[in-house]
Design a protein around this motif. Structure first.
Motif, PDB file in Angstrom:
ATOM      1  N   SER A 119      38.591  40.934  41.299  1.00 16.06           N
ATOM      2  CA  SER A 119      39.064  41.089  39.737  1.00 16.06           C
ATOM      3  C   SER A 119      37.975  42.129  39.197  1.00 16.06           C
ATOM      4  O   SER A 119      38.504  42.914  38.233  1.00 16.06           O
ATOM      5  N   PHE A 120      37.107  42.406  39.681  1.00 24.89           N
ATOM      6  CA  PHE A 120      36.313  43.465  39.138  1.00 24.89           C
ATOM      7  C   PHE A 120      36.871  45.158  39.625  1.00 24.89           C
ATOM      8  O   PHE A 120      36.889  45.905  38.622  1.00 24.89           O
ATOM      9  N   MET A 158      36.166  32.372  49.526  1.00 24.23           N
ATOM     10  CA  MET A 158      37.184  32.790  48.367  1.00 24.23           C
ATOM     11  C   MET A 158      36.851  33.120  47.022  1.00 24.23           C
ATOM     12  O   MET A 158      37.371  34.091  46.694  1.00 24.23           O
ATOM     13  N   GLY A 159      35.879  32.411  46.442  1.00 26.51           N
ATOM     14  CA  GLY A 159      35.296  32.832  45.241  1.00 26.51           C
ATOM     15  C   GLY A 159      34.730  34.236  45.103  1.00 26.51           C
ATOM     16  O   GLY A 159      35.163  34.981  44.250  1.00 26.51           O
ATOM     17  N   ALA A 160      33.972  34.610  46.043  1.00 34.13           N
ATOM     18  CA  ALA A 160      33.474  36.144  46.255  1.00 34.13           C
ATOM     19  C   ALA A 160      34.530  36.962  46.211  1.00 34.13           C
ATOM     20  O   ALA A 160      34.386  37.684  45.495  1.00 34.13           O
ATOM     21  N   LEU A 198      39.662  45.453  39.813  1.00 33.44           N
ATOM     22  CA  LEU A 198      41.151  45.655  39.027  1.00 33.44           C
ATOM     23  C   LEU A 198      40.689  46.187  37.467  1.00 33.44           C
ATOM     24  O   LEU A 198      41.242  47.191  36.993  1.00 33.44           O
ATOM     25  N   LEU A 250      37.717  36.660  45.258  1.00 37.69           N
ATOM     26  CA  LEU A 250      38.475  36.885  44.209  1.00 37.69           C
ATOM     27  C   LEU A 250      37.768  37.195  42.964  1.00 37.69           C
ATOM     28  O   LEU A 250      38.178  38.302  42.311  1.00 37.69           O
ATOM     29  N   THR A 251      36.353  37.038  42.940  1.00 39.57           N
ATOM     30  CA  THR A 251      35.917  37.686  41.777  1.00 39.57           C
ATOM     31  C   THR A 251      35.704  39.249  42.056  1.00 39.57           C
ATOM     32  O   THR A 251      35.533  40.022  41.009  1.00 39.57           O
TER      33      THR A 251
END
Lengths: 228, 228
Positions: free
Chosen positions: B174-175, B166-168, B177, B170-171
């Motif tokens: 966001s990059f 999940m963290g990977a 975007l 999402l991060t």
DNA sequence: ACCTGAACACCGTTCAAGT
DNA sequence: ACCTGAACACCGTTCAAGT
């Protein structure tokens, strides 16, 4: 003790002619005050509860007055998130002999801060790269490097810790949100897991020791990336 | 019937026998069609681009017609997210000798699906617990248990893998975007990292091998939680 | 069973204007 | 420098009504 406390010379020289009640009713608008109230509003009403109009209301100002201090609503979100993520890097971290403890401490602090404001988790995915995040990444980088992680592994190690914390925090926050009605949610979870025998047997969804699980998983990861 | 002009001029005079082009122009409204177009709209315009009115427009229907098939806008988001997260558990996973490969494969598929629809990352934190997620957790649970992970460690192991992915995702999303304007963003990143010497030296933010880093971190984690 | 337009109670933000 | 109200172009959703 001293006849003149330092706070007197602090920039509150407004005693000149200002009527007292004015100062007590509404302090002047400022970026800081806007952000503080925005966080209050978000804490109280959640992400959809933040409205420029409501925000202005709580601040005792007209809506459009906000726009003098702030670009737009996005900007308010950015600032609110940033205020939650704040990180003052403790300078002594550089020398501590317990690198692992330092890492765990920083990441636990990060997680705790976000969980105190669950809306921050849903904001993060839209704007992950602020100075506070970078500051934490820098700390990780320094500490891991000092611990002896090979240069070729360093970036992957940093990101993996990062990802772990982000995922853990987001997942945990989303549970908070959906468990507003505890009893019903528990019921629903039990019902849901009926279709998934293995996770039902291990009570994956009913285990409430989030902090323990966070710590344990973090230990797995640190075990995996520790230099041998 | 031609004698009554009043209703004839108002709306398109649907003749008794359906013109062929009518059937081909707009299939009837349905939950599935609504979700499909919603995903299209989200892909094209991002999360703020999805509007009930716009959605209805694309579907060639009135806004309120949607509400027959769908509870509200939240519901549309839920359905759109769910359609991205779909998971058809391959039944043979249960017997494969390569448990580690199975885990990696499932998690990479998960990540790839979400990255194909970056908005899904920002939706997830608000509604993490759907059947598709549970199905993936079940698969993890079964596989790790078979691999010999101790019962006492099982839940923590599952969540840690989960959190990592999940963290990977999402991060990384966001990059995506924030890098709409690649050149400017690169510039900004270089500028930013000046204040953070360690991550600048390791080029943490400039390294573009996301897939490789994901795989490597996942290996760290799997190393850490593999039964000895 | 399915679709509709009008209406309501909101939004964020531009603008021209006030101190 | 700071604040303001009116106005614009949107929203999601209720409702009563149409087929």
């Amino acid at each position: 003790m001293a006849a003149k406390p330092r706070s007197a010379s602090k920039r509150s020289q407004r005693t000149k002619l200002q009527p007292i009640q004015e100062a007590s009713s509404e302090p002047p608008l400022s970026r800081e005050r806007i952000v503080a109230i925005a966080v209050e509003l978000l804490d109280a009403q959640g992400i959809d509860g933040l409205t420029m109009r409501r925000l202005a209301d709580r601040l005792g100002s007209g809506v459009m007055s906000l726009y003098w201090h702030v670009d737009n609503k996005e900007d308010v979100f950015d600032l609110a998130l940033d205020s939650v993520l704040e990180h003052r890097g403790s300078p002594e971290t550089g020398e501590s002999p317990d690198w692992r403890g330092d890492v765990v401490h920083m990441l636990e602090d990060w997680r705790a801060r976000m969980l105190r404001h669950p809306w921050s988790a849903s904001l993060l995915p839209r704007r992950a790269l602020g100075p506070n995040i970078l500051s934490r990444l820098e700390m990780l980088s320094k500490t891991l490097s000092r611990a002896g992680v090979a240069d070729a592994n360093l970036n992957a190690a940093i990101w993996s810790l990062w990802n772990y914390v982000m995922g853990a925090t987001l997942t945990r926050a989303s549970f908070d949100l959906s468990e507003e009605d505890r009893a019903a949610a528990q019921q629903r979870l039990t019902h849901l897991s009926e279709h998934y025998p293995t996770i039902e047997r291990s009570r994956l969804l009913l285990d409430n020791d989030w902090d323990g699980a966070f710590r344990k998983g973090l230990d797995f990861l640190l075990d995996g990336l520790s230099p041998r």
